[in-house]
Design a protein around this motif. Structure first.
Motif, mmCIF file in Angstrom:
data_model
loop_
_atom_site.group_PDB
_atom_site.id
_atom_site.type_symbol
_atom_site.label_atom_id
_atom_site.label_comp_id
_atom_site.label_asym_id
_atom_site.label_seq_id
_atom_site.Cartn_x
_atom_site.Cartn_y
_atom_site.Cartn_z
ATOM 1 N N GLN A 11 27.926 -36.874 6.308
ATOM 2 C CA GLN A 11 29.128 -36.095 6.548
ATOM 3 C C GLN A 11 29.945 -36.670 7.703
ATOM 4 O OE1 GLN A 11 27.460 -32.163 6.802
ATOM 5 N NE2 GLN A 11 27.247 -32.018 4.582
ATOM 6 N N ALA A 12 29.290 -37.197 8.722
ATOM 7 C CA ALA A 12 30.002 -37.838 9.833
ATOM 8 C C ALA A 12 30.766 -39.073 9.356
ATOM 9 C CB ALA A 12 29.022 -38.220 10.940
ATOM 10 N N ALA A 13 30.266 -39.691 8.283
ATOM 11 C CA ALA A 13 30.929 -40.860 7.698
ATOM 12 C C ALA A 13 31.991 -40.460 6.672
ATOM 13 C CB ALA A 13 29.891 -41.781 7.059
ATOM 14 N N GLY A 14 32.211 -39.140 6.500
ATOM 15 C CA GLY A 14 33.225 -38.673 5.560
ATOM 16 C C GLY A 14 32.741 -38.543 4.132
ATOM 17 N N LEU A 15 31.428 -38.528 3.934
ATOM 18 C CA LEU A 15 30.850 -38.425 2.598
ATOM 19 C C LEU A 15 30.248 -37.035 2.419
ATOM 20 C CD1 LEU A 15 29.140 -41.907 2.675
ATOM 21 C CD2 LEU A 15 31.238 -41.303 1.453
ATOM 22 N N TYR A 16 30.792 -36.286 1.458
ATOM 23 C CA TYR A 16 30.379 -34.896 1.281
ATOM 24 C C TYR A 16 29.813 -34.604 -0.104
ATOM 25 C CZ TYR A 16 32.882 -34.206 5.599
ATOM 26 O OH TYR A 16 33.295 -34.291 6.906
ATOM 27 N N ASN A 17 29.893 -35.547 -1.031
ATOM 28 C CA ASN A 17 29.411 -35.340 -2.390
ATOM 29 C C ASN A 17 27.948 -35.788 -2.441
ATOM 30 O OD1 ASN A 17 29.305 -34.768 -5.072
ATOM 31 N ND2 ASN A 17 30.904 -36.202 -5.688
ATOM 32 N N LEU A 18 27.070 -34.943 -1.890
ATOM 33 C CA LEU A 18 25.658 -35.296 -1.718
ATOM 34 C C LEU A 18 24.788 -34.596 -2.747
ATOM 35 C CD1 LEU A 18 25.548 -34.914 2.172
ATOM 36 C CD2 LEU A 18 26.093 -36.967 0.832
ATOM 37 N N ARG A 19 23.874 -35.360 -3.301
ATOM 38 C CA ARG A 19 22.913 -34.853 -4.282
ATOM 39 C C ARG A 19 21.533 -34.999 -3.670
ATOM 40 N NH1 ARG A 19 20.363 -37.976 -8.671
ATOM 41 N NH2 ARG A 19 19.480 -36.467 -10.104
ATOM 42 N N GLU A 20 20.697 -33.984 -3.786
ATOM 43 C CA GLU A 20 19.349 -33.999 -3.228
ATOM 44 C C GLU A 20 18.321 -34.148 -4.342
ATOM 45 O OE1 GLU A 20 20.137 -30.811 0.344
ATOM 46 O OE2 GLU A 20 19.290 -30.086 -1.539
ATOM 47 N N VAL A 21 17.310 -34.998 -4.103
ATOM 48 C CA VAL A 21 16.264 -35.224 -5.100
ATOM 49 C C VAL A 21 14.905 -35.161 -4.418
ATOM 50 C CG1 VAL A 21 15.303 -36.913 -6.718
ATOM 51 C CG2 VAL A 21 17.770 -36.676 -6.505
ATOM 52 N N ASP A 22 13.976 -34.455 -5.061
ATOM 53 C CA ASP A 22 12.578 -34.409 -4.622
ATOM 54 C C ASP A 22 11.940 -35.747 -4.994
ATOM 55 O OD1 ASP A 22 9.844 -34.010 -4.325
ATOM 56 O OD2 ASP A 22 9.759 -32.241 -5.616
ATOM 57 N N GLY A 23 11.559 -36.520 -3.998
ATOM 58 C CA GLY A 23 11.000 -37.847 -4.219
ATOM 59 C C GLY A 23 9.661 -37.866 -4.933
ATOM 60 N N LYS A 24 8.983 -36.728 -5.014
ATOM 61 C CA LYS A 24 7.717 -36.644 -5.746
ATOM 62 C C LYS A 24 7.940 -36.352 -7.221
ATOM 63 C CE LYS A 24 3.968 -36.421 -3.498
ATOM 64 N NZ LYS A 24 2.941 -37.441 -3.443
ATOM 65 N N GLY A 25 9.207 -36.098 -7.604
ATOM 66 C CA GLY A 25 9.511 -35.823 -9.002
ATOM 67 C C GLY A 25 9.058 -34.459 -9.481
ATOM 68 N N LEU A 26 8.848 -33.537 -8.553
ATOM 69 C CA LEU A 26 8.354 -32.201 -8.908
ATOM 70 C C LEU A 26 9.481 -31.190 -9.081
ATOM 71 C CD1 LEU A 26 5.296 -32.081 -6.460
ATOM 72 C CD2 LEU A 26 5.309 -32.663 -8.899
ATOM 73 N N GLY A 27 10.707 -31.610 -8.839
ATOM 74 C CA GLY A 27 11.842 -30.724 -9.015
ATOM 75 C C GLY A 27 11.951 -29.632 -7.967
ATOM 76 N N ARG A 28 11.299 -29.820 -6.836
ATOM 77 C CA ARG A 28 11.358 -28.811 -5.773
ATOM 78 C C ARG A 28 12.735 -28.818 -5.118
ATOM 79 N NH1 ARG A 28 6.230 -30.949 -2.469
ATOM 80 N NH2 ARG A 28 7.406 -32.850 -2.885
ATOM 81 N N ALA A 29 13.181 -27.630 -4.704
ATOM 82 C CA ALA A 29 14.451 -27.515 -3.980
ATOM 83 C C ALA A 29 14.208 -27.849 -2.514
ATOM 84 C CB ALA A 29 14.997 -26.106 -4.119
#
Length: 65
Positions: A11-29
């Motif tokens: 966000q400090a770099a002006g990037l706001y279109n962020l997607r979050e992914v669980d790196g274990k592939g478990l679909g956790r929020a």
């Protein structure tokens, strides 16, 4: 770097279109961002992108490591 710090940096770099992914592939929020450690991002760190680019941040819980 924890997930909250990664979001703050994007966000400090002006990037706001962020997607979050669980790196274990478990679909956790990623609810409590400070409980997650960043393990990757796409596009890669240092890549120059226009402001609307989707940035995928991949994280795992600290307890997963």
């Amino acid at each position: 770097m924890n997930h909250q710090q990664a979001q703050d940096a994007m966000q400090a770099a002006g990037l706001y279109n962020l997607r979050e992914v669980d790196g274990k592939g478990l679909g956790r929020a990623l609810v409590v961002d400070r409980n997650w450690v960043q393990v990757g991002q796409d596009p890669a760190a240092g890549t120059k992108v226009p402001p609307g680019t989707v940035i995928t941040l991949t994280a795992v819980k600290y307890t997963d490591r």
